[in-house]
Design a protein around this motif. Structure first.
Motif, mmCIF file in Angstrom:
data_model
loop_
_atom_site.group_PDB
_atom_site.id
_atom_site.type_symbol
_atom_site.label_atom_id
_atom_site.label_comp_id
_atom_site.label_asym_id
_atom_site.label_seq_id
_atom_site.Cartn_x
_atom_site.Cartn_y
_atom_site.Cartn_z
ATOM 1 N N THR A 81 0.937 -1.347 0.420
ATOM 2 C CA THR A 81 0.523 -0.058 -0.339
ATOM 3 C C THR A 81 1.299 1.374 0.074
ATOM 4 N N ALA A 82 0.651 2.123 -0.308
ATOM 5 C CA ALA A 82 0.446 3.957 0.091
ATOM 6 C C ALA A 82 1.638 3.985 1.218
ATOM 7 N N ASN A 83 0.741 3.637 1.943
ATOM 8 C CA ASN A 83 0.895 4.058 3.442
ATOM 9 C C ASN A 83 2.437 2.832 3.581
ATOM 10 N N SER A 84 2.934 2.217 3.648
ATOM 11 C CA SER A 84 3.654 1.103 2.986
ATOM 12 C C SER A 84 4.861 1.572 3.219
ATOM 13 N N LYS A 85 4.837 2.181 1.367
ATOM 14 C CA LYS A 85 5.795 3.002 1.205
ATOM 15 C C LYS A 85 6.247 4.193 1.992
ATOM 16 N N ASP A 86 5.096 5.054 2.246
ATOM 17 C CA ASP A 86 5.419 5.998 3.571
ATOM 18 C C ASP A 86 6.358 5.680 4.663
ATOM 19 N N ASN A 87 6.235 4.904 4.813
ATOM 20 C CA ASN A 87 7.132 3.481 6.375
ATOM 21 C C ASN A 87 8.556 3.686 5.739
ATOM 22 N N LEU A 88 8.453 3.600 4.455
ATOM 23 C CA LEU A 88 10.343 2.893 3.918
ATOM 24 C C LEU A 88 10.643 3.964 3.417
ATOM 25 N N LEU A 89 9.633 5.193 3.029
ATOM 26 C CA LEU A 89 10.466 6.838 2.964
ATOM 27 C C LEU A 89 11.214 7.614 4.100
ATOM 28 N N ASP A 120 13.359 2.846 -5.420
ATOM 29 C CA ASP A 120 13.731 1.331 -5.224
ATOM 30 C C ASP A 120 11.982 0.937 -4.831
ATOM 31 N N ILE A 121 11.579 1.722 -4.804
ATOM 32 C CA ILE A 121 10.225 1.110 -4.185
ATOM 33 C C ILE A 121 8.715 0.926 -5.085
ATOM 34 N N TYR A 122 8.290 -0.014 -4.900
ATOM 35 C CA TYR A 122 7.475 -0.488 -5.902
ATOM 36 C C TYR A 122 6.153 -0.683 -5.170
ATOM 37 N N ILE A 123 4.679 -0.065 -5.592
ATOM 38 C CA ILE A 123 3.229 -0.229 -4.906
ATOM 39 C C ILE A 123 2.826 -1.223 -5.510
ATOM 40 N N GLU A 140 2.314 3.318 -17.905
ATOM 41 C CA GLU A 140 1.157 2.816 -17.496
ATOM 42 C C GLU A 140 0.808 2.130 -16.579
ATOM 43 N N PHE A 141 1.967 0.260 -16.962
ATOM 44 C CA PHE A 141 2.643 0.554 -16.335
ATOM 45 C C PHE A 141 2.374 0.549 -14.702
ATOM 46 N N ILE A 142 3.704 1.233 -14.413
ATOM 47 C CA ILE A 142 3.978 2.206 -12.843
ATOM 48 C C ILE A 142 2.635 2.351 -12.629
ATOM 49 N N ASN A 143 1.994 3.387 -12.676
ATOM 50 C CA ASN A 143 0.997 4.505 -12.631
ATOM 51 C C ASN A 143 -0.747 3.119 -11.960
ATOM 52 N N ASN A 144 -0.632 1.708 -13.128
ATOM 53 C CA ASN A 144 -1.085 0.674 -12.326
ATOM 54 C C ASN A 144 -1.610 -0.294 -11.771
ATOM 55 N N SER A 145 0.201 0.250 -10.601
ATOM 56 C CA SER A 145 0.957 -1.122 -9.661
ATOM 57 C C SER A 145 0.719 0.185 -8.488
ATOM 58 N N VAL A 146 -0.200 1.379 -8.677
ATOM 59 C CA VAL A 146 -0.248 2.236 -6.899
ATOM 60 C C VAL A 146 -1.248 1.853 -6.928
ATOM 61 N N ILE A 147 -1.774 1.243 -6.353
ATOM 62 C CA ILE A 147 -3.188 0.464 -5.361
ATOM 63 C C ILE A 147 -4.106 1.471 -4.760
ATOM 64 N N LYS A 148 -5.068 1.651 -5.199
ATOM 65 C CA LYS A 148 -5.491 2.589 -4.280
ATOM 66 C C LYS A 148 -6.361 3.001 -3.500
#
Length: 254
Positions: free
Chosen positions: A17-25, A33-36, A246-254
């Motif tokens: 999730t985006a929240n998990s990415k924020d934790n890593l940042l 290096d981070i992919y949602i 498009e792939f990268i944007n679609n991988s951002v789970i909202k």
């Protein structure tokens, strides 16, 4: 500690999730290096659930086919709930079964001696509360998908109930998966008997409240996390095509 060491030395970080990415940042990880990707547990649950599934635990085949019954699946095992909290939790569940004759409670009881002693002390002897030995993963997933709601102190179940849009009454004071609470797929009830009884009763009797928890988007992904991870790894090692925006944007789970 192991998780933090691995994150420090790894080249690719896959988060649900985006929240998990924020934790890593906040921990200082490099954003590039981070992919949602979503949660791989979602992929596994979708693949495991079957409409024509036959349970390995024979008793479940009979229980889930009862017409007019609302199944409440219960799990409990967390050590911080041992003692008085668990007593309160199970008393609340027993009250729910007593007051709602349409309810069948199915509780695969953890092998912890503390859990089993408390569960059988409070919940045994009720004709609509079924205390089973622990069941395997396919049985558990298919039981969740056929439940009306789930009452648990589990971590992983917060992701799996969200897959099937089954409301979860979370018998904990805090959660490491705040996305489920924020999305309203899980209700953080705590461990007090009255609170657990109140929110579970409301879910059984207030259809609007039930719908508000069952008609929400799964915050943990769409079942394609594994596919995204494979494509990202393949590209990283030069074994696959460049990842499109498009792939990268679609991988951002909202």
């Amino acid at each position: 500690m192991n998780r933090k060491i691995i994150d420090t030395v790894t080249d690719l970080l896959f988060v649900p999730t985006a929240n998990s990415k924020d934790n890593l940042l906040r921990e200082g990880c490099d954003e590039q290096d981070i992919y949602i990707t979503g949660q791989t547990a979602v992929d596994a649950a979708i693949m495991t659930n079957r409409s024509s599934y036959i349970f390995h635990e024979e008793k479940l085949n009979r229980l889930v086919e009862q017409n007019g019954r609302r199944i409440i699946t219960v799990t409990a095992h967390r050590k911080e709930n041992y003692g008085k909290p668990m007593l309160r939790m199970f008393r609340g569940i027993r009250r729910i079964a007593d007051e709602n004759p349409e309810v069948t409670v199915i509780f695969p009881v953890h092998f912890s001696p503390v859990v089993r002693k408390t569960a059988f002390q409070i919940l045994s002897g009720h004709e609509r509360i079924h205390l089973l030995d622990p069941i395997d993963y396919p049985d558990m997933i298919n039981l969740i998908s056929r439940s009306y709601l789930v009452v648990s102190d589990s971590g992983g179940l917060q992701e799996e109930t969200s897959v099937f849009h089954i409301p979860l009454v979370l018998m904990r004071d805090t959660t490491e998966r705040p996305e489920a609470v924020a999305a309203n797929s899980a209700y953080l009830a705590g461990t007090e008997e009255e609170a657990i009884h109140a929110v579970t009763t409301r879910l059984l009797r207030d259809q609007k409240f039930y719908d508000s928890m069952s008609h929400v988007q799964n915050p943990f992904g769409d079942g394609l996390a594994s596919k995204r991870i494979v494509q990202i790894i393949a590209y990283y090692f030069g074994l696959g095509p460049k990842l499109t925006m498009e792939f990268i944007n679609n991988s951002v789970i909202k």
